[in-house]
Write a protein that holds these residues in place. Structure first.
Motif, short mmCIF file in Angstrom:
data_model
loop_
_atom_site.label_atom_id
_atom_site.label_comp_id
_atom_site.label_asym_id
_atom_site.label_seq_id
_atom_site.Cartn_x
_atom_site.Cartn_y
_atom_site.Cartn_z
N TYR A 22 0.50 -1.01 -0.35
CA TYR A 22 -0.08 0.19 -0.49
C TYR A 22 0.89 1.34 0.13
O TYR A 22 0.79 2.34 -0.48
CB TYR A 22 -1.01 -0.20 1.38
CG TYR A 22 -1.30 -0.77 0.94
CD1 TYR A 22 -2.74 -1.73 0.14
CD2 TYR A 22 -1.79 -2.04 2.39
CE1 TYR A 22 -3.13 -3.04 -0.28
CE2 TYR A 22 -3.05 -3.06 2.41
CZ TYR A 22 -3.44 -3.59 1.43
OH TYR A 22 -4.60 -3.97 1.42
N ILE A 25 2.15 2.12 -3.52
CA ILE A 25 0.71 2.82 -4.32
C ILE A 25 1.01 3.98 -4.15
O ILE A 25 0.98 4.72 -4.96
CB ILE A 25 -0.43 2.11 -4.32
CG1 ILE A 25 -0.33 0.54 -4.55
CG2 ILE A 25 -0.92 2.26 -5.14
CD1 ILE A 25 -0.95 -0.61 -4.53
N PHE A 26 0.44 4.71 -3.23
CA PHE A 26 0.18 5.86 -2.73
C PHE A 26 0.92 6.76 -2.45
O PHE A 26 2.87 6.35 -1.62
CB PHE A 26 -0.44 6.35 -1.39
CG PHE A 26 -1.71 5.12 -1.52
CD1 PHE A 26 -3.33 6.04 -1.56
CD2 PHE A 26 -2.08 4.36 -1.84
CE1 PHE A 26 -4.13 5.28 -2.06
CE2 PHE A 26 -3.50 3.27 -1.73
CZ PHE A 26 -4.67 4.15 -1.95
N VAL A 84 -10.77 5.86 -2.63
CA VAL A 84 -10.26 6.53 -2.47
C VAL A 84 -10.91 7.94 -3.69
O VAL A 84 -10.65 7.50 -4.99
CB VAL A 84 -8.33 5.86 -3.39
CG1 VAL A 84 -7.71 6.72 -4.43
CG2 VAL A 84 -8.13 4.62 -2.53
N CYS A 86 -10.28 10.86 -6.55
CA CYS A 86 -9.74 10.77 -7.24
C CYS A 86 -10.29 12.22 -8.18
O CYS A 86 -11.21 11.89 -8.49
CB CYS A 86 -9.38 9.87 -8.09
SG CYS A 86 -8.80 8.02 -7.75
N GLU A 91 -5.97 9.62 -12.84
CA GLU A 91 -6.06 9.07 -10.97
C GLU A 91 -6.88 7.94 -10.52
O GLU A 91 -5.85 7.53 -10.18
CB GLU A 91 -5.93 10.37 -10.36
CG GLU A 91 -5.66 10.70 -8.93
CD GLU A 91 -6.00 11.17 -8.01
OE1 GLU A 91 -5.36 10.79 -6.81
OE2 GLU A 91 -6.30 12.16 -8.20
N TYR A 95 -4.96 4.02 -9.72
CA TYR A 95 -5.07 3.54 -8.73
C TYR A 95 -5.79 2.16 -9.02
O TYR A 95 -5.27 0.86 -8.82
CB TYR A 95 -6.01 4.07 -7.30
CG TYR A 95 -5.05 5.06 -6.93
CD1 TYR A 95 -4.01 4.68 -6.18
CD2 TYR A 95 -5.94 6.86 -6.94
CE1 TYR A 95 -3.34 5.55 -4.79
CE2 TYR A 95 -4.64 7.06 -6.20
CZ TYR A 95 -3.82 7.12 -5.57
OH TYR A 95 -3.22 8.34 -4.79
N LYS A 98 -3.31 -0.80 -10.32
CA LYS A 98 -2.28 -0.80 -8.73
C LYS A 98 -2.88 -2.28 -7.91
O LYS A 98 -2.99 -2.58 -7.49
CB LYS A 98 -1.93 0.37 -8.45
CG LYS A 98 -0.98 1.09 -8.78
CD LYS A 98 0.20 0.80 -9.35
CE LYS A 98 1.62 1.29 -10.52
NZ LYS A 98 2.28 0.37 -10.71
N LEU A 99 -3.96 -1.15 -7.46
CA LEU A 99 -4.66 -1.84 -6.71
C LEU A 99 -5.67 -2.89 -6.78
O LEU A 99 -5.98 -4.17 -6.16
CB LEU A 99 -6.04 -1.02 -5.64
CG LEU A 99 -5.75 -0.19 -4.96
CD1 LEU A 99 -6.48 1.19 -4.21
CD2 LEU A 99 -4.60 -0.76 -3.22
N TRP A 121 -11.56 -2.32 -1.53
CA TRP A 121 -11.41 -0.34 -2.25
C TRP A 121 -12.77 0.81 -3.70
O TRP A 121 -13.20 -0.60 -3.87
CB TRP A 121 -10.29 -0.17 -2.85
CG TRP A 121 -9.27 -0.66 -2.33
CD1 TRP A 121 -8.42 -1.94 -2.38
CD2 TRP A 121 -8.34 0.33 -1.16
NE1 TRP A 121 -7.32 -1.91 -1.47
CE2 TRP A 121 -7.16 -0.28 -0.82
CE3 TRP A 121 -8.40 1.54 -1.18
CZ2 TRP A 121 -6.04 -0.05 0.14
CZ3 TRP A 121 -6.86 1.89 -0.16
CH2 TRP A 121 -6.15 1.09 0.05
N ILE A 123 -12.72 3.58 -5.90
CA ILE A 123 -11.65 4.55 -6.59
C ILE A 123 -12.93 5.36 -7.41
O ILE A 123 -13.80 4.81 -8.14
CB ILE A 123 -10.77 3.37 -7.30
CG1 ILE A 123 -10.08 2.32 -7.09
CG2 ILE A 123 -10.23 4.72 -8.55
CD1 ILE A 123 -9.38 2.84 -5.83
#
Length: 164
Positions: A22, A25-26, A84, A86, A91, A95, A98-99, A121, A123
């Motif tokens: 994590y 990623i962020f 998250v 965005c 963006e 995410y 990646k997630l 998550w 997004i």
């Protein structure tokens, strides 16, 4: 000022791996502390002394704790997800990519994605609440209907639905 509420995420043995994943990623993220199981209590927790107990980390200023609780009696559920927000489609795409890597593709719906650890998550674009709460019910209904047909949210498609 930091929040007095911080999520604690239960893992079997992957707390440190997840926290490193994590924080990788962020962009504004860091591991702040790692604690280890002592020799006492092994008859209860069953973890070897010196193995990781908790990993404290931050993502965009939000504190989290990852716990190696042991056993598989607890698992993540989409009933709890991390959102998250965005700014733009780039963006969202970042995410999402990646997630979702290594996660369950069947868990992808309406902006929700499950990561490789099973954590859900959302997004979502920053504009979404305004689109869904517009006083013109026809506009917000069209946006909601568009969301229902999406996996990863598409801002341009949501704006088209809003415009009619």
């Amino acid at each position: 000022m930091s929040s007095k509420i911080a999520p604690c995420l239960w893992f079997d043995t992957q707390a440190e791996e997840a926290a490193r994943y994590y924080t990788g990623i962020f962009r504004n993220a860091k591991i702040t502390a790692i604690s280890y199981y002592p020799e006492v209590g092994q008859e209860i927790h069953g973890k070897p002394a010196g193995s990781v107990l908790t990993v404290a980390f931050e993502l965009n200023g939000q504190s989290f704790t990852a716990l190696n609780g042991g056993g598989t009696q607890f698992s993540f559920s989409p009933a709890i997800s991390l959102q998250v927000e965005c700014e733009d489609q780039a963006e969202i795409d970042y995410y999402w990519e990646k997630l979702s890597a290594g996660g369950d593709p069947t868990a992808q719906q309406c902006g929700w994605v499950a990561d490789q650890f099973g954590l859900s998550w959302q997004i979502v674009p920053q504009i979404l609440p305004a689109l869904l709460t517009d006083p013109d019910a026809a506009k917000s209904t069209r946006v909601f209907q568009a969301i229902m047909g999406m996996k990863k949210l598409d801002i341009a498609a949501l704006q088209r639905a809003f415009a009619g």
